[in-house]
Design an enzyme around this catalytic site. Sequence first.
Site, PDB file in Angstrom:
ATOM      1  CB  SER A 139      12.714   3.532 -27.997  1.00 61.34           C
ATOM      2  OG  SER A 139      12.261   3.068 -26.739  1.00 61.34           O
ATOM      3  CE1 TYR A 152      17.341   0.499 -26.432  1.00 58.57           C
ATOM      4  CE2 TYR A 152      15.597   1.767 -25.393  1.00 58.57           C
ATOM      5  CZ  TYR A 152      16.011   0.870 -26.360  1.00 58.57           C
ATOM      6  OH  TYR A 152      15.103   0.357 -27.256  1.00 58.57           O
ATOM      7  CE  LYS A 156      16.505   2.360 -29.668  1.00 58.73           C
ATOM      8  NZ  LYS A 156      16.561   1.814 -31.058  1.00 58.73           N
TER       9      LYS A 156
END
Length: 267
Positions: A139, A152, A156
Amino acid sequence: MARKTIFITGGASGIGRAVAERFARGGWFVGIADIDEAGMAQTAALLPSGQSSCHKLDVRDRAAWNAALADCANAAGTGIHAVFNNAGIPLGGAIIDLTPDEIERTLDINLKGVIFGAQAAYPWLKASAPDGVLLNTASAAGIYGTPGASVYSATKFGVRALTESLDGEWAADGIRVRSLMPGFIDTPLLDHATNRASNEDIRTRVRGAGLEITPVSEVAEAAWAAVHGDRLHTLVGKTARRLAFASRWMPGVLRKQMRSAKRSMGK
């Protein structure tokens, strides 16, 4: 030329579905994996008859990975030439507001699931060398840590590190390892709340911040190029490209921008 096979996690919707359609158009057999059986059936219905198979898979279950890959190879009647480690979930909000369950679930799916996928894929990809490819969905949040998305972002960054590590670790086996690093992509995930305590969906926050939402078709084309090319990380969308440029050439400016973004959230 013998038909090739790709195994796609998170194939019931969004990026996984778009990539399934793209590879099917390219003549590949597509193994669709997800926990959403109805969504997998919908994806399969979009592909040519006889060119796909569906496999219920919770990526957190290491033994289930082995069974799903073997079933896919059996259905395809070939080896497996690419595994797209794509399943993932969003999580946003201040870290102090997140519950232990939310944090653990995100770590388990977004990072542990990708690691398990790499382990399970290895023998299949080695057998397909030099055509074997592991493609991971990282990401733009794995380029620079994002305020309001710390957990998050951590997952990633982990996917990015795994990709780089395995690129070196598996080179002697003839296995290529790649990642996609998209920004905000127009998929159903954007319609989810950032976390359980929030009433605001991700799409609203992205638009409120003035950021662009990239069509999912761009990710599908990037996945095709990544599997067939030699680039380690493929950036997708303006946000990812801007972050990559700023983190390399203007780190001080980027740091100030991220601090301003945190203050603007009022947290």
